[in-house]
Motif scaffolding. Sequence first.
Motif, PDB file in Angstrom:
ATOM      1  N   GLU A   1       0.829  -1.205   0.000  1.00 17.73           N
ATOM      2  CA  GLU A   1       0.000   0.000   0.000  1.00 17.73           C
ATOM      3  C   GLU A   1       0.868   1.260   0.000  1.00 17.73           C
ATOM      4  O   GLU A   1       0.524   2.271  -0.626  1.00 17.73           O
ATOM      5  N   SER A   2       2.028   1.209   0.660  1.00 16.51           N
ATOM      6  CA  SER A   2       2.959   2.332   0.628  1.00 16.51           C
ATOM      7  C   SER A   2       3.536   2.515  -0.779  1.00 16.51           C
ATOM      8  O   SER A   2       3.656   3.640  -1.277  1.00 16.51           O
ATOM      9  N   GLU A   3       3.899   1.380  -1.420  1.00 18.57           N
ATOM     10  CA  GLU A   3       4.402   1.448  -2.800  1.00 18.57           C
ATOM     11  C   GLU A   3       3.327   2.007  -3.731  1.00 18.57           C
ATOM     12  O   GLU A   3       3.611   2.825  -4.619  1.00 18.57           O
ATOM     13  N   LEU A   4       2.089   1.572  -3.532  1.00 26.94           N
ATOM     14  CA  LEU A   4       0.990   2.056  -4.363  1.00 26.94           C
ATOM     15  C   LEU A   4       0.817   3.559  -4.206  1.00 26.94           C
ATOM     16  O   LEU A   4       0.645   4.293  -5.190  1.00 26.94           O
ATOM     17  N   ALA A   5       0.878   4.035  -2.970  1.00 30.80           N
ATOM     18  CA  ALA A   5       0.730   5.469  -2.725  1.00 30.80           C
ATOM     19  C   ALA A   5       1.852   6.256  -3.401  1.00 30.80           C
ATOM     20  O   ALA A   5       1.631   7.342  -3.953  1.00 30.80           O
ATOM     21  N   ALA A   6       3.073   5.704  -3.368  1.00 32.00           N
ATOM     22  CA  ALA A   6       4.211   6.383  -4.000  1.00 32.00           C
ATOM     23  C   ALA A   6       4.020   6.476  -5.513  1.00 32.00           C
ATOM     24  O   ALA A   6       4.282   7.516  -6.129  1.00 32.00           O
ATOM     25  N   TYR A   7       3.555   5.384  -6.133  1.00 35.84           N
ATOM     26  CA  TYR A   7       3.318   5.403  -7.581  1.00 35.84           C
ATOM     27  C   TYR A   7       2.177   6.357  -7.945  1.00 35.84           C
ATOM     28  O   TYR A   7       2.226   7.029  -8.987  1.00 35.84           O
ATOM     29  N   GLU A   8       1.147   6.419  -7.117  1.00 37.79           N
ATOM     30  CA  GLU A   8       0.038   7.329  -7.390  1.00 37.79           C
ATOM     31  C   GLU A   8       0.495   8.790  -7.309  1.00 37.79           C
ATOM     32  O   GLU A   8       0.064   9.633  -8.109  1.00 37.79           O
ATOM     33  N   THR A   9       1.387   9.082  -6.350  1.00 37.90           N
ATOM     34  CA  THR A   9       1.956  10.431  -6.262  1.00 37.90           C
ATOM     35  C   THR A   9       2.808  10.738  -7.496  1.00 37.90           C
ATOM     36  O   THR A   9       2.731  11.833  -8.071  1.00 37.90           O
ATOM     37  N   GLU A  10       3.611   9.746  -7.909  1.00 35.05           N
ATOM     38  CA  GLU A  10       4.432   9.922  -9.116  1.00 35.05           C
ATOM     39  C   GLU A  10       3.556  10.172 -10.340  1.00 35.05           C
ATOM     40  O   GLU A  10       3.868  11.024 -11.177  1.00 35.05           O
ATOM     41  N   LEU A  11       2.435   9.452 -10.430  1.00 29.50           N
ATOM     42  CA  LEU A  11       1.523   9.628 -11.561  1.00 29.50           C
ATOM     43  C   LEU A  11       0.963  11.052 -11.577  1.00 29.50           C
ATOM     44  O   LEU A  11       0.893  11.680 -12.647  1.00 29.50           O
ATOM     45  N   ARG A  12       0.592  11.572 -10.444  1.00 32.74           N
ATOM     46  CA  ARG A  12       0.071  12.943 -10.393  1.00 32.74           C
ATOM     47  C   ARG A  12       1.137  13.947 -10.820  1.00 32.74           C
ATOM     48  O   ARG A  12       0.851  14.908 -11.564  1.00 32.74           O
ATOM     49  N   ASP A  13       2.367  13.733 -10.352  1.00 34.23           N
ATOM     50  CA  ASP A  13       3.452  14.638 -10.740  1.00 34.23           C
ATOM     51  C   ASP A  13       3.695  14.606 -12.255  1.00 34.23           C
ATOM     52  O   ASP A  13       3.919  15.638 -12.891  1.00 34.23           O
ATOM     53  N   LEU A  14       3.669  13.414 -12.829  1.00 32.14           N
ATOM     54  CA  LEU A  14       3.855  13.274 -14.275  1.00 32.14           C
ATOM     55  C   LEU A  14       2.729  13.967 -15.040  1.00 32.14           C
ATOM     56  O   LEU A  14       2.969  14.646 -16.045  1.00 32.14           O
ATOM     57  N   GLU A  15       1.507  13.775 -14.595  1.00 31.37           N
ATOM     58  CA  GLU A  15       0.365  14.395 -15.271  1.00 31.37           C
ATOM     59  C   GLU A  15       0.413  15.912 -15.155  1.00 31.37           C
ATOM     60  O   GLU A  15       0.059  16.639 -16.101  1.00 31.37           O
TER      61      GLU A  15
END
Length: 417
Positions: free
Chosen positions: A110-124
């Motif tokens: 769940e921590s890894e998922l949260a990190a990827y979701e944050t990365e996705l927002r930054d990319l977008e």
Amino acid sequence: MAFIKARPWTSITILLGMLIIGINAYFVFKDDSVVARSYFIDEFQKAHIGTHTERVNKDAIVAPAEMYTVSADATSLSAVNVKRGQEVMMNDLLATYKEDEINDELTKLESELAAYETELRDLEDALDLIEDDYNDADPKSSIDTDQIDDNLSVTLKFELAQQNSPSTAIALLNRHIAETNRQITVIEAQIVEIQARQGLISPIDGVVSAIKEEAGTLTIEIYSSEKAMYAYLSEKEWQKVQEGQTVDLKVKHVKDSLSGIVIEKQAIPTNADTAWAQELAKTATLPQPTNYEVLLQQDDLLEDIPFSTTGKASIIVNEAFDSYRVDKSWVTTTKNGKKKLYTIDSDGKIHLMTINVEFNTANSAIFTDFLEEGTPMISNEPRNIAAYTFRTMPVEKIQWSHFKDLTWQQYVKYIVF
């Protein structure tokens, strides 16, 4: 002698005639002659319209289209359910967790998922910023990375700074967004399966390629069932090959040739740790001293073909439709950079035409101009324009036997006229 004394005027006429013929022959045949004359053509090429290509031909190796790695704390597992070389399906159980460790593993994922979701927002956010600039009335020609979110990785910001235009930066960001979405999908699937089946599951259909335990972490590597091919380019070839180009493939044990496209080329040189380069180097010579990996995707599935099977790849780097091919040494370049080519028209006269050379191959120039099918093209030796060729519209090279067919009267007529 008696003949000359008996017919002096006749003798003088004959001598004058021979002198005129000799002088005429000298001025016609000397190298810098400007006298209009016929030319003997002993070498020519016929113009044939068609599709002509320039190719980069490489050795290639069959590899997985994608490779996935799943890992877990080894002490949290009660059993490993697969072995190297085993085929697995999506959601198959790879390893079973200890019951009391499940919650810790879920927290980690769940921590890894949260990190990827944050990365996705930054990319977008970065993508929106660049797209706004690209759609502006006066778009910039380079990327201002100072405006981009500081949460983006240093590597990605460096890659963006190297782009020449917003459009290429947009493509780069879209690729990273797609990869991040893929990672999110994989982790979400793992969370669901851990909750439902209490274990580590396979994210794809594939083959287990490695099981490693290092520093207390168990890592399982999986090759996708879908196969692709890798080839390795020299620096010069790298400049010519582009993503999306068509490639023709020939693979061992596959009877028919395959078609495909270039999926991706690496900007980073291949190193000693690149597994598929090492494998291909066992049977083929890779470009030296540096080479770059390129991923090729065939249109048809490679079934019943093992990984590391070798083959040949022919990448089309230039293609011209309705074009002609001629020996590139026959094309001359004028002082203003125009390309010229000698041809023979339907009346057998020499013509110097301007041509549009699309590209050069190792031996040929490919050009796109209208020529009648079969028009003879000749080398770029200087010739008088509109002069006749020795044989109107030659259809074959002249052989010594042809000269025996001509009478002395024909030779005299040729020299005089």
